[in-house]
Motif scaffolding. Structure first.
Motif, short mmCIF file in Angstrom:
data_model
loop_
_atom_site.label_atom_id
_atom_site.label_comp_id
_atom_site.label_asym_id
_atom_site.label_seq_id
_atom_site.Cartn_x
_atom_site.Cartn_y
_atom_site.Cartn_z
N SER A 263 0.21 12.81 -0.10
CA SER A 263 0.51 12.02 -1.28
C SER A 263 -0.01 10.61 -1.12
O SER A 263 0.09 10.02 -0.05
CB SER A 263 2.02 11.99 -1.51
N GLN A 264 -0.53 10.05 -2.20
CA GLN A 264 -1.03 8.68 -2.19
C GLN A 264 -0.28 7.82 -3.19
O GLN A 264 -0.79 6.82 -3.66
CB GLN A 264 -2.52 8.67 -2.50
N GLN A 265 0.95 8.23 -3.55
CA GLN A 265 1.67 7.54 -4.60
C GLN A 265 2.95 6.86 -4.11
O GLN A 265 3.53 6.06 -4.83
CB GLN A 265 2.04 8.52 -5.72
N LYS A 266 3.42 7.16 -2.90
CA LYS A 266 4.67 6.59 -2.43
C LYS A 266 4.43 5.29 -1.67
O LYS A 266 3.45 5.15 -0.95
CB LYS A 266 5.39 7.59 -1.52
N MET A 267 5.36 4.38 -1.84
CA MET A 267 5.26 3.09 -1.17
C MET A 267 5.41 3.26 0.34
O MET A 267 6.28 3.99 0.82
CB MET A 267 6.33 2.13 -1.70
N PRO B 19 0.83 -1.22 0.00
CA PRO B 19 0.00 0.00 0.00
C PRO B 19 0.85 1.26 0.00
O PRO B 19 2.05 1.24 0.30
CB PRO B 19 -0.83 -0.13 1.28
N CYS B 20 0.21 2.37 -0.36
CA CYS B 20 0.88 3.66 -0.37
C CYS B 20 0.49 4.44 0.88
O CYS B 20 -0.60 4.28 1.42
CB CYS B 20 0.48 4.46 -1.62
N ASN B 21 1.39 5.30 1.32
CA ASN B 21 1.11 6.09 2.51
C ASN B 21 0.42 7.40 2.12
O ASN B 21 0.30 7.74 0.95
CB ASN B 21 2.38 6.37 3.30
N THR B 22 -0.02 8.13 3.11
CA THR B 22 -0.71 9.41 2.90
C THR B 22 0.08 10.56 3.49
O THR B 22 -0.48 11.59 3.83
CB THR B 22 -2.10 9.36 3.55
N LEU B 23 1.40 10.39 3.61
CA LEU B 23 2.24 11.43 4.17
C LEU B 23 2.27 12.64 3.24
O LEU B 23 2.45 12.50 2.03
CB LEU B 23 3.66 10.90 4.40
N PHE B 24 2.06 13.83 3.79
CA PHE B 24 2.05 15.08 3.05
C PHE B 24 0.98 15.07 1.95
O PHE B 24 1.11 15.71 0.92
CB PHE B 24 3.41 15.37 2.41
#
Length: 786
Positions: A243-247, A236-241
């Motif tokens: 963003s929903q695109q980073k692993m 899954p991708c994280n929601t840091l800052f």
């Protein structure tokens, strides 16, 4: 070192003949270069003629004249090249579903070929030379391949700061990651070479890939290696800052621990240095540390990797991953270049059993060999000669300049569109989260590669979201906003083509617009003036979109309050919407005939409205009925006035439709009345004149003996639409003119007598009297006796 084996065939060649052989070889290569260049030039000239409407010698006939069997007679080289040129220039109309091969009514369209510069032409020509060189004697070809491959690998390792690496050159973009995964299977499963799939039936391998990455990549890997899809674990991708695109590295760590506890073997992690659409970069330092801890291979791909090659000063040493996928041809805009996979050699100190087939070979060389990563399997092919030539033609400065221009172009676009609050930027921000760096600064500073990838943006992805909905953060927008963004992208592609925009769709955000200069091919990057023109066009369209969204609520409210207008659901339409004009009490009689009449009424309404304003157009709702379609509007548009115009014109069309319907009914009844009058008058004449006058032969004698009266013939009938009566026609033939009833005759003239026969069709004061008054002059329908 032992001398290489010498072919005995060379011993029979006289030394005096060798210079002549060298001249012949050089001449042959020059001939290949000349012929290939000529074909390219002819293609460019033919495309220019076809685009100008001149066509070519065949004009696409090669698509229509194709046969399923090899022709019996041979063709000359010139004929074959002509056919090849025609097939390349013209696109098969059957591939677009417009016509079949037998249909000659549709001409093939002109294909869009890239513009070639001198470097691109060199890369294409060297492919022909490479095919010719494959006919060399094997030992000499092996030395040539080794020289070209080692040079290209060394240059790329310096450009991308990946020392002590090997390189695999391949045409298919995914072939490198397939071979890397196969190498890891041999590394993790020493018996895989002998036992095949049975080697890991009890402990299956696991491939980790981000949910933001295309599913087709891991599907292709599994199909090529015969692995089930259960071997793929999406991360899954994280929601840091936002963003929903980073692993999510923490989630990846948990998955690896769970798989190892379940006797599964973590094999490889596919990370992104620039996700395919949004261009986000994964947390590479943490991923590298995690993979090293669990002995998992880390593979890196993405356009942001190109930034490593643009720096002019040596960066701080540090390898980001175990292998890279580098689409050099895409980044440099040069066709015919192979993709490159750089990978590290596995440490030979790792104590593992060697495959039986590779006993006596160092282990670090064995794994790439059995995985197909070395060039031994392509011994008869110079796969990287075009890349070798292109890199020398550009030089290090040329490569760095072209890549740096791409990243600076993204940076300029980002800075200019980030000032609009109605645009949601979804790609990675240039300069890092704080935006403190610029491309020119990181190029001249010795920063780490991980930091470099965090502060550059390989693409710019944005989306129109009205300011009132900014609080929705990064969630998917309503479907109507997808239509607005699609419309915006099409307008920008048409009105501002100097900045190529691509319309994409993100699963988590909907339709987005994307600018990626690294994928522009041979096209030059837009200048600052062209970027300003693009931003000016974008600003104008944003004003229109904002006004349309603001007026849409008013539009729907006014339509709901109107007794004659109905709001129409129009999927895929980005304008204000659609309305249907419905006469009062019409909806209670929605039969098939009533629907046809309603469609005809609204089609006439749109035709009348388009004479007033071109913003109106004919649409079709989800129920299949036509409607009046409203397009985009500006802030000054008066929606209430537009809807009032629709109602006013709709009433006029409705009344006009009733008038036509009334006239049809009157004419029909008039014909029936005239027919009955003529039949009745004919019967009366028979009785008055006698039956003998109508008997053949004898009737002629009677008429000669006693001629009939000139005034006693049967009179015709005419339909007076104004008065609604059927009249006899004696006045028409007596005065040779049609007189309008109710008009005052000129002074000094006598009024004609009233017709002898007048039969009322429509009673005076009936329901059609008002509609009949619309006629400006008398219309007559004559019926003559047979």
């Amino acid at each position: 070192m032992a001398e290489p084996a010498i072919n005995t065939a060379n011993l029979t060649v006289d030394q005096s003949e060798r210079p002549q052989m060298e001249v012949t070889s050089q001449t042959t290569v020059a001939d290949i270069e000349f012929q290939a260049s000529q074909v390219i030039e002819r293609l460019e000239e033919a495309i220019e003629k076809a685009e100008d409407g001149g066509g070519g010698p065949n004009s696409g006939q090669s698509w229509r004249n194709s046969h399923g069997f090899l022709p019996t007679s041979s063709k000359t080289t010139e004929e074959i090249l002509t056919v090849i040129e025609d097939l390349i220039i013209h696109e098969d109309p059957g591939s677009r579903g417009e016509s079949s091969e037998e249909d000659t009514s549709v001409d093939p369209t002109v294909a869009a070929l890239p513009q070639l510069d001198s470097i691109s032409k060199l890369a294409i020509v060297t492919q022909s030379v490479a095919a010719y060189a494959c006919g060399l004697e094997r030992s000499h070809l092996q030395r040539l391949i080794t020289r070209v491959t080692s040079d290209t690998t060394r240059w790329l390792s310096h450009l991308f700061q990946y020392l002590d690496c090997a390189a695999f050159f391949h045409d298919d973009m995914l072939e490198g990651i397939v071979r890397i995964t196969r190498m890891m299977l041999h590394y993790k499963y020493p018996k895989y070479l002998e036992d095949g799939y049975e080697a890991f039936t009890s402990s299956p391998p696991i491939i980790y890939s981000s949910m933001a990455s295309p599913l087709g990549v891991v599907q292709h890997i599994c199909r090529q290696l015969g692995l089930p899809m259960s071997c793929v674990h999406p991360v899954p991708c994280n929601t840091l800052f936002g963003s929903q695109q980073k692993m999510d590295v923490a989630a990846l760590a948990r998955l690896i621990e769970e798989d190892k506890a379940a006797s599964k073997v973590p094999l490889i992690v596919l990370a992104d240095a620039g996700t395919p659409v949004a261009g986000h970069v994964d947390n590479l330092p943490r991923l590298q540390e995690l993979c090293k801890q669990h002995d998992v291979w880390l593979h890196l791909r993405g356009h942001s990797l190109a930034a490593i090659a643009m720096v002019t000063v040596p960066n701080m040493p540090g390898r980001l991953a175990d292998s890279y996928t580098l689409p050099i041809g895409v980044w440099l805009g040069i066709p015919a270049l192979p993709a490159v996979t750089l990978y590290r050699l596995i440490d030979s100190a790792v104590s593992r059993p060697r495959p039986v087939a590779a006993v006596g070979v160092p282990r670090e060389s064995t794994l790439p060999l059995v995985a197909g990563l070395t060039t031994d399997h392509m011994i008869r092919r110079l796969s990287c000669l075009s890349l070798w030539a292109a890199l020398q033609s550009m030089g290090r400065d040329g490569v760095q300049t072209r890549i740096r221009d791409s990243f600076e172009s993204s940076e300029q676009i980002w800075k200019r569109i980030s000032k609009y609050p109605c645009l949601r930027l979804l790609s990675q921000q240039p300069g890092g989260e704080a935006g403190t760096y610029t491309v020119s600064e990181v190029v001249n500073k010795p920063v780490s590669n991980a930091l470099l990838l965090e502060v550059v943006a390989c693409t710019v992805v944005f989306q129109f979201v009205p300011e009132a909905n900014e609080g929705e953060a990064e969630g998917r927008v309503p479907p109507y906003y997808d239509k607005l963004n699609s419309w915006l992208g099409q307008i920008l592609q048409r009105d501002a083509p100097q900045v190529p925009i691509e319309i994409c769709e993100l699963e988590s955000n909907g339709v987005v617009l994307r600018y990626c200069p690294l994928e522009m091919g041979s096209e030059r990057h837009p200048s600052l003036q062209e970027i300003e023109m693009f931003v000016s066009c974008l600003e104008q369209q944003l004003d229109i979109l904002t006004a349309t969204v603001e007026h849409k609520e008013t539009f729907q409210r006014l339509v709901a309050a109107s007794p004659r207008l109905r709001l129409v659901d129009m999927p895929g339409w980005a304008g204000l919407g659609g309305v249907r004009y419905v006469p009062e009490a019409w909806e209670q009689l929605m039969t098939d005939q009533a629907k046809e009449e309603l469609n005809r009424l609204n089609m006439q309404l749109v035709e009348q409205l388009r004479n007033t304003d071109a913003a109106f157009s004919l649409g079709e709702g989800a129920d299949g009925l036509v409607c009046v379609r409203f397009g985009m509007v500006t802030a000054e548009t008066d929606v209430e006035e537009l809807l009032g115009l629709v109602v006013t014109v709709g009433r006029e069309v409705e009344e006009s439709s009733r008038f036509l319907e009334t006239m049809t009914e009157i004419v029909k009844k008039g014909i029936e009345t005239a027919t009955l009058d003529l039949q009745k008058e004919n019967e009366e004449r028979l009785w008055q004149e006698g039956i003998l006058r109508h008997v053949p032969v004898f009737g002629s004698l009677v008429n000669w003996w006693s001629p009939p009266s000139k005034e006693g013939g049967i009179k015709g009938r005419s339909l007076n639409l104004t008065a609604g009566v059927v009249e006899s026609t004696e006045n028409i033939y007596r005065y040779h003119m049609q007189l309008q009833q109710g008009l005052t005759p000129p002074p000094g003239t006598r009024s004609p007598p009233q017709p002898q026969v007048q039969t009322q069709v429509v009673p005076t004061g009936g329901k059609h009297s008002r509609s009949s008054s619309h006629s400006s002059q008398q219309s007559t329908t004559q019926a003559t006796p047979s």
